[in-house]
Each structure stands twice: as structure tokens, then as C-alpha cells.
Write a protein that holds these residues in place. Sequence first.
Motif, PDB file in Angstrom:
ATOM      1  N   UNK A  66      54.660  -2.623  11.603  1.00  0.00           N
ATOM      2  CA  UNK A  66      54.668  -3.567  12.716  1.00  0.00           C
ATOM      3  C   UNK A  66      55.317  -2.933  13.947  1.00  0.00           C
ATOM      4  N   UNK A  67      56.454  -2.259  13.730  1.00  0.00           N
ATOM      5  CA  UNK A  67      57.145  -1.609  14.851  1.00  0.00           C
ATOM      6  C   UNK A  67      56.292  -0.503  15.460  1.00  0.00           C
ATOM      7  N   UNK A  68      55.599   0.258  14.601  1.00  0.00           N
ATOM      8  CA  UNK A  68      54.735   1.333  15.096  1.00  0.00           C
ATOM      9  C   UNK A  68      53.590   0.779  15.931  1.00  0.00           C
ATOM     10  N   UNK A  69      52.988  -0.317  15.467  1.00  0.00           N
ATOM     11  CA  UNK A  69      51.884  -0.928  16.199  1.00  0.00           C
ATOM     12  C   UNK A  69      52.361  -1.506  17.527  1.00  0.00           C
ATOM     13  N   UNK A  70      53.582  -2.068  17.543  1.00  0.00           N
ATOM     14  CA  UNK A  70      54.125  -2.594  18.800  1.00  0.00           C
ATOM     15  C   UNK A  70      54.407  -1.461  19.783  1.00  0.00           C
ATOM     16  N   UNK A  71      54.952  -0.342  19.264  1.00  0.00           N
ATOM     17  CA  UNK A  71      55.196   0.823  20.134  1.00  0.00           C
ATOM     18  C   UNK A  71      53.886   1.363  20.698  1.00  0.00           C
ATOM     19  N   UNK A  72      52.847   1.413  19.849  1.00  0.00           N
ATOM     20  CA  UNK A  72      51.551   1.892  20.301  1.00  0.00           C
ATOM     21  C   UNK A  72      50.968   0.969  21.372  1.00  0.00           C
ATOM     22  N   UNK A  73      51.168  -0.320  21.189  1.00  0.00           N
ATOM     23  CA  UNK A  73      50.671  -1.280  22.176  1.00  0.00           C
ATOM     24  C   UNK A  73      51.374  -1.082  23.517  1.00  0.00           C
ATOM     25  N   UNK A  74      52.701  -0.886  23.465  1.00  0.00           N
ATOM     26  CA  UNK A  74      53.444  -0.658  24.702  1.00  0.00           C
ATOM     27  C   UNK A  74      52.990   0.634  25.383  1.00  0.00           C
ATOM     28  N   UNK A  75      52.756   1.679  24.590  1.00  0.00           N
ATOM     29  CA  UNK A  75      52.299   2.957  25.154  1.00  0.00           C
ATOM     30  C   UNK A  75      50.939   2.789  25.831  1.00  0.00           C
ATOM     31  N   UNK A  76      50.022   2.067  25.177  1.00  0.00           N
ATOM     32  CA  UNK A  76      48.689   1.860  25.755  1.00  0.00           C
ATOM     33  C   UNK A  76      48.790   1.092  27.065  1.00  0.00           C
TER      34      UNK A  76
END
Length: 327
Positions: A66-76
Amino acid sequence: MNNNKRSLDASFSVLRRKAEKKLEADRQNQPDRTPSYHEMKHVIHELEVYKIELEMQQEDLIQSRIETEEDLKRYIELYDFAPLGYFTLSRNGTIKEVNLAGSKILGIERSLLTGDRFGRFIRDEDLPVFNELLERVFSKRDPWFCEVMLLNESCSEHMPKGSLTEKQRDEGSKTIRIEAVLSNDGEECRIVLSDITAQKQLEERVGGVQAEKSESVKGEHHACAEEFDHQLLDKVIHSRIRLAAISYLNVVSRSGFVEIRDKINATDGNLSIHMKLLEAAGYIHCDKEFLERKPQTIYSITQKGRAAFNRYTGIVSELINCRNLDF
């Protein structure tokens, strides 16, 4: 987050079914033996502990995902909505990735840019500059930059490329600054685009005003240049250290050797030589005094030195005033 959890639960269900099939296959290959009560109790205990461990690991994995997906979303989001244009190019300049700002600068929909050649959007005159940038980044692995003009797409769509005049191509064209750096694997080039059209237009306007002003004072400038005679400059004062020393003494009138040295950032030996030249010309006077039983060298500016300094600064001021006629 709920959608992510449901997706993970489905993945674990598939994994459990595979594990049950493997367990059933392993039982068929093992000889039939009835375990004792103590063996069964020990196995049940181990399974219960192992189950708890797996549940704890599963929770950690879910949280990490979940944290990885949230970080990826913020990066995008940061990549797509950045104020500058971001591009990823291959060795031959093919666009592999681009953000929203990049597509806006080029004026082309992002989905249409992927796979296209970046050089196709640059004016023919500036294309060698861009190609040189790519060559330098990929061959020397050095970050580099350049400034180029983009093609005026509105003109080129309706008129043959050869029939466009330079003025027609420049009207409405954008000037961009490209900053490039090589990727870690050395196979791609990351570039940042910034639209500097307004900056260049302002520089041209300011340059035009300065050119007009320069023309209006050209006669005065030449007159000043003809009247200037370097022989008028005092050779004794016209040295960095001697000028700095006598300038300081002109302000304070009297100062010690150490204080002058520290103020003008000179070495002992160098300052000593220059002070002797000023003293020999009669511009300064040297006294020896004792301070707390320690010998001190004290310098003071003479009337002749003050007059020579004022005459020198007056000549330099006239030269500066002539130079300011250019601005």
C-alpha cells in the motif's frame, strides 16, 4: 486502500489453492504411517505458530505494498503536473516518455508524442545544436544544455516548408532551453524543457533600446576615447596593492603595517615592497613606534600623496563617466 486489500486477498487465495494441491501431491508420495499423539501435538503447535507468523508477514506485506503504491502515485502526480517539460529520449532522439507540461510546450497530445522523433519539432537551423547535445550526453556522459527554437506548426501545416520565410517561421515560434542528463543505465537521456520565449523577447527589446541609446551617444563616446591618455595615470598609484593601501590611508590618515596588510589582504613581503615605493615617491611617511614594548611600523599619508590620489581618482572617474555613455 480497500480495492488494494481485495486485490491482495484474491492473490493470497490463489496462492493457498496452489499450496493445498502441492500438499495433497506430497501426501500421495509419502508412505502411510500413523503419527503418535505427541508427534501430532507437536505438529499442531508448530503449525499454529507458523500460521501466526505468516499472518504477521502478510500484514507487513500488505502495508508495504500500500505504501509503495501511494509513493508511486505521488511520483506520477509530481511528474505529470510539474511546471517544466520532462522527456525521456533514446539514443536516436525518439520520445519514450513525456509529461503533461512537455506535451503542452510542443503543442501535441501526449499519446501522439510517444515513439516520435524529438528533432522533428526543432527548426532546421537549430537541429545540429540539438544533435550535438545528444552526442555529447551519450558519448561523454556529461550533463549539457542548449537553446533552440521550435517549428511554427501553425504555418507548416498549411504551407510547404520551403515556401516559408524566416519571419513567418519565427512568428509564434517558441524558444526553449533543453537540459539533458544520461540515465543510470546509459541507454536513455532525460531532458528538461523550459519555455524561455518571453525571456528572449524581453532581451531583444532591451537590446534594441540599448542599441538606440548607444547610437545617440556614439559621438560623445568617441570623443572621450580620443581624449583619454593613459600617460595621465599615476604609475606609482596604478597598482592593486599600492592603490588599495593609499586608498585606505586616505580614509584613516594613519595606520599600522599589520592593519593595512589585513585590510587589503596582502602578504608581509609583498606589502613591504609596495609601501617602500609609495614612501620613495613621497606619498606616505613611515614612523617607528613602540606599543606595549613591541616595535610598530606606522604609515601616514602626506599632502603630496593625498593630492596625487585625488588626481588619480579624478582621471579614473572621467573614464568611467565616458564608459557609462554606452548604457
